[in-house]
Design a protein around this motif. Structure first.
Motif, PDB file in Angstrom:
ATOM      1  N   VAL A 249      18.747 -30.550  36.677  1.00  0.00           N
ATOM      2  CA  VAL A 249      18.975 -29.143  37.021  1.00  0.00           C
ATOM      3  C   VAL A 249      18.442 -28.841  38.420  1.00  0.00           C
ATOM      4  O   VAL A 249      19.083 -28.147  39.219  1.00  0.00           O
ATOM      5  CB  VAL A 249      18.315 -28.222  35.977  1.00  0.00           C
ATOM      6  N   VAL A 250      17.282 -29.398  38.733  1.00  0.00           N
ATOM      7  CA  VAL A 250      16.670 -29.129  40.041  1.00  0.00           C
ATOM      8  C   VAL A 250      17.420 -29.840  41.169  1.00  0.00           C
ATOM      9  O   VAL A 250      17.649 -29.267  42.245  1.00  0.00           O
ATOM     10  CB  VAL A 250      15.188 -29.562  40.028  1.00  0.00           C
ATOM     11  N   LEU A 251      17.842 -31.084  40.947  1.00  0.00           N
ATOM     12  CA  LEU A 251      18.376 -31.901  42.037  1.00  0.00           C
ATOM     13  C   LEU A 251      19.892 -31.895  42.151  1.00  0.00           C
ATOM     14  O   LEU A 251      20.432 -32.243  43.211  1.00  0.00           O
ATOM     15  CB  LEU A 251      17.900 -33.350  41.876  1.00  0.00           C
TER      16      LEU A 251
ATOM     17  N   THR B 267      14.971 -21.850  36.341  1.00  0.00           N
ATOM     18  CA  THR B 267      15.225 -22.094  37.764  1.00  0.00           C
ATOM     19  C   THR B 267      16.266 -21.142  38.355  1.00  0.00           C
ATOM     20  O   THR B 267      16.625 -21.275  39.521  1.00  0.00           O
ATOM     21  CB  THR B 267      15.711 -23.540  37.980  1.00  0.00           C
ATOM     22  N   LYS B 268      16.747 -20.209  37.510  1.00  0.00           N
ATOM     23  CA  LYS B 268      17.739 -19.216  37.949  1.00  0.00           C
ATOM     24  C   LYS B 268      18.992 -19.893  38.508  1.00  0.00           C
ATOM     25  O   LYS B 268      19.486 -19.554  39.585  1.00  0.00           O
ATOM     26  CB  LYS B 268      17.121 -18.262  38.978  1.00  0.00           C
ATOM     27  N   ARG B 269      19.490 -20.870  37.738  1.00  0.00           N
ATOM     28  CA  ARG B 269      20.758 -21.530  38.087  1.00  0.00           C
ATOM     29  C   ARG B 269      21.728 -21.422  36.908  1.00  0.00           C
ATOM     30  O   ARG B 269      22.076 -22.414  36.275  1.00  0.00           O
ATOM     31  CB  ARG B 269      20.522 -23.003  38.447  1.00  0.00           C
ATOM     32  N   PRO B 270      22.179 -20.212  36.592  1.00  0.00           N
ATOM     33  CA  PRO B 270      23.085 -20.039  35.446  1.00  0.00           C
ATOM     34  C   PRO B 270      24.432 -20.691  35.718  1.00  0.00           C
ATOM     35  O   PRO B 270      24.850 -20.854  36.869  1.00  0.00           O
ATOM     36  CB  PRO B 270      23.216 -18.511  35.333  1.00  0.00           C
TER      37      PRO B 270
ATOM     38  N   LEU C 241      18.995 -27.733  28.753  1.00  0.00           N
ATOM     39  CA  LEU C 241      19.765 -27.264  29.911  1.00  0.00           C
ATOM     40  C   LEU C 241      19.702 -25.742  30.000  1.00  0.00           C
ATOM     41  O   LEU C 241      19.477 -25.182  31.086  1.00  0.00           O
ATOM     42  CB  LEU C 241      21.221 -27.722  29.786  1.00  0.00           C
ATOM     43  N   GLU C 242      19.872 -25.060  28.889  1.00  0.00           N
ATOM     44  CA  GLU C 242      19.809 -23.602  28.888  1.00  0.00           C
ATOM     45  C   GLU C 242      18.433 -23.110  29.328  1.00  0.00           C
ATOM     46  O   GLU C 242      18.314 -22.165  30.110  1.00  0.00           O
ATOM     47  CB  GLU C 242      20.131 -23.069  27.493  1.00  0.00           C
ATOM     48  N   ARG C 243      17.379 -23.774  28.822  1.00  0.00           N
ATOM     49  CA  ARG C 243      16.026 -23.354  29.192  1.00  0.00           C
ATOM     50  C   ARG C 243      15.770 -23.546  30.686  1.00  0.00           C
ATOM     51  O   ARG C 243      15.284 -22.636  31.369  1.00  0.00           O
ATOM     52  CB  ARG C 243      14.986 -24.148  28.394  1.00  0.00           C
TER      53      ARG C 243
END
Length: 440
Positions: A356-358, A321-324, A314-316
């Motif tokens: 993370v993307v969706l 994807t620049k979603r902190p 998740l951190e990676r």
């Protein structure tokens, strides 16, 4: 101060010192990107200063350009031996000086960029996550093996992290400053793989208009990771055996012997002992590779590591994807922990990447985790449904699991293939082929 004025006029910020100790103090205070050093200074000579600088910052200090009179060229040569980037003779040609400064700064920037990229690679790959007893035992054995030049054979199902362990062994070894070359033995045809391994001479085949070094030669002094070694053709196994025995080979189409100093790490998800019995793998090569054998446990046997692995991925992916700020809910972590993971760590990585993307929200819930049931009852139903084939061989288990996923999607879509394909993110025609092939 004419030199200082010229540098400032050219856009450089400068600080100046008139004697050695003052120069050393300014280096500590200002951390300059480059040092112009006169070899003739009061109290401390320029050569003494250069030696002090090497002691202060032996690895990442700024480049040093020494300045000397014609009569002290020998001293300039000594300065180069002590690590100076270049030397200039007096009187200085200001245009030439600016060119040398620019090249020194460009080279130093490249060096720092390479160091940064190397640290990024090390952080991405040489990071084995997990504290379960089975993983810690393998890590400890790998660390002990890394100190020697013994060959290492990594066994385990697909997706269990064999390449990660290979990279870690290289990083822990005395060869860590030399290259690690990865060769996939199943991705290329026999001819292309032979060329990839050994290279070729000019004229070896049509289109070979120049000599090309193979990856074994490029890895000289370092480590070669042979992934999927169980799929290497028998003819190449014989040539590889000579490399392991004699540390030498010949390029394709050549007669000159090339000597290499390499360490071999190999990996496979196949049963090499059975392959030896059936004649698909050379027994002598198997014994050469099988010096230190490490078997990586599947993820279903180390499910206590799933939360830590999930948060690592998740951190990676949030960084990439620049979603902190994204987090996994407690329910999501529980669902991940209960899932049997037939695709092992690689599947977990893909599941987290997709979520993370969706995910429209910063908190990832179970419904955003691909292949996972949506609630506790369904999760238990999934566990019950999967249990009959959890201990099957990998490919058979994957086929059974795929059949289960497709059946569940078709049930939810009430038999509508288009809707089922949309829910699985598949083309309808591809889903139709899967239904036909798996007789769902």
């Amino acid at each position: 101060m004419m030199l200082e004025d010229r540098l400032q006029a050219s856009g450089y910020e400068t600080v100046a010192a008139i004697e050695g100790q003052q120069a050393l103090d300014l280096v500590v205070q200002e951390s300059p990107h480059l040092i112009l050093l006169d070899l003739t200074l009061p109290k401390l000579s320029g050569l003494d200063i250069l030696k002090r600088l090497a002691q202060m910052k032996p690895l990442d200090g700024p480049p040093v350009i020494v300045m000397t009179a014609h009569a002290s060229i020998q001293a300039a040569v000594e300065a180069m031996k002590e690590g100076a980037y270049d030397f200039l003779t007096k009187p200085l040609d200001s245009d030439h000086l600016l060119i040398v400064i620019r090249k020194a700064l460009e080279r130093d920037a490249l060096r720092r960029h390479v160091a940064y990229l190397r640290s990024e690679v090390d952080g991405r790959y040489a990071n084995i996550v997990g504290n379960s007893p089975s993983v810690r035992a393998v890590v400890e054995s790998a660390q002990r093996a890394a100190k020697s030049d013994a060959g290492v054979l990594l066994l385990g199902e697909s997706g269990t992290g064999k390449e990660l362990f290979a990279r870690s062994i290289h990083q822990w070894s005395p060869r860590c400053a030399m290259p690690l070359i990865v060769i996939n033995c199943v991705a290329l045809t026999e001819t292309l793989l032979e060329n990839e391994l050994f290279g070729h001479e000019r004229g070896a085949f049509t289109g070979a208009d120049r000599q090309q070094k193979g990856k074994l030669e490029m890895a000289d002094g370092g480590t070669v990771f042979l992934d999927e070694i169980g799929d290497m053709p028998l003819a190449l196994q014989a040539k590889l055996l000579r490399v392991l025995q004699d540390r030498e080979f010949q390029r394709v189409g050549g007669s000159k012997t090339v000597s290499v100093n390499i360490r071999i790490i190999a990996a496979t998800n196949k049963d090499l002992r059975q392959a030896v019995k059936t004649g698909r793998f050379r027994e002598d090569l198997y014994f050469r590779l099988n010096v230190v054998t490490l078997t990586l446990p599947p993820l279903r046997e180390r499910q206590g590591d799933v939360p830590a692995l999930a948060h690592f991925f998740l951190e990676r992916h949030t960084r990439d994807t620049k979603r902190p700020g994204m987090v996994l809910s407690t329910a999501a972590v529980d669902a991940l922990t209960r899932y049997p993971w037939p695709g092992n760590i690689r599947e977990l990585d893909n599941v987290i990447a997709r979520a993370v993307v969706l995910s429209p929200k910063d908190t990832i819930e179970p419904d955003m985790l691909a292949l996972l049931p949506d609630d506790a009852d369904l999760r238990q139903h999934a566990d019950d449904a999967l249990q009959p084939y959890l201990d099957l061989p990998y490919h058979e288990s994957m086929e059974q699991h795929s059949r289960y996923i497709i059946t569940r999607a078709m049930e939810r879509a009430e038999g509508n293939q288009t809707k089922a394909a949309e829910s699985l993110k598949l083309q309808r025609t591809y889903l139709a082929r899967l239904l036909k092939h798996q007789k769902v």
